[in-house]
Design a protein around this motif. Structure first.
Motif, PDB file in Angstrom:
ATOM      1  N   ASP A  54      38.357  34.793  39.890  1.00  0.00           N
ATOM      2  CA  ASP A  54      37.495  35.971  39.871  1.00  0.00           C
ATOM      3  C   ASP A  54      38.365  37.215  39.745  1.00  0.00           C
ATOM      4  N   LYS A  57      37.328  40.392  41.916  1.00  0.00           N
ATOM      5  CA  LYS A  57      37.681  40.346  43.336  1.00  0.00           C
ATOM      6  C   LYS A  57      39.146  39.993  43.554  1.00  0.00           C
ATOM      7  N   LYS A 134      34.821  36.750  50.374  1.00  0.00           N
ATOM      8  CA  LYS A 134      35.747  37.877  50.306  1.00  0.00           C
ATOM      9  C   LYS A 134      37.165  37.330  50.417  1.00  0.00           C
ATOM     10  N   ARG A 135      38.039  37.786  49.547  1.00  0.00           N
ATOM     11  CA  ARG A 135      39.443  37.372  49.580  1.00  0.00           C
ATOM     12  C   ARG A 135      40.103  37.975  50.810  1.00  0.00           C
TER      13      ARG A 135
END
Length: 150
Positions: A54, A57, A134-135
């Motif tokens: 991604d 993100k 969420k990273r």
């Protein structure tokens, strides 16, 4: 398709982690420029080469992500390869799949009511199906977080 790749280098003396991102097209046209100063420097070891899942993100294979789902929140590692996918809730046997997937770091974790947060059939789940994540770092940057979640 121009794929984004992350290279992870470790400084031999200090242990400091350095990353460099570049597109496949950059490597094809100027391989030494794209990864300098790490490739031609004997002070660094290449420890990982990761595909991007991604770009928006900044999520790559090897990253840790914080996943929100209806059972609870958990930490997973992003992986690429063959995995067992079972979205049936154990009604059917899992199918062999290939691609980007998230694997729960602690598949036995429970919520405050004592229910398992990650059911068996979601321990390995396609990244395409995750609704919210969420990273939070890489396995190299967040060793302590990974250890805490075990």
């Amino acid at each position: 398709m121009n794929r984004l790749i992350r290279y992870v280098f470790k400084h031999k003396n200090t242990g400091k982690i350095e990353t460099k991102r570049c597109y496949l097209s950059q490597l094809e046209t100027n391989p030494t420029e794209a990864l300098a100063p790490f490739v031609n420097n004997s002070n660094y070891d290449l420890i990982s080469r990761d595909l991007c899942f991604d770009e928006e993100k900044g999520v790559f294979v090897g990253d840790l992500i914080y996943v929100n789902n209806w059972f609870g929140n958990y930490i997973a590692s992003v992986k690429f390869g063959e995995y067992d996918q079972d979205g049936s809730g154990d009604e059917y046997g899992p199918s062999k799949c290939f691609g980007f997937y998230a694997e729960a770091i602690d598949p036995t974790g429970t919520n405050e009511d004592g229910y398992v947060i990650v059911p068996d059939y979601l321990v390995q789940d396609t990244m395409l199906k995750l609704e919210s994540y969420k990273r939070i770092g890489t396995i190299y940057e967040n060793i302590e977080q990974r250890e805490e979640s075990k």
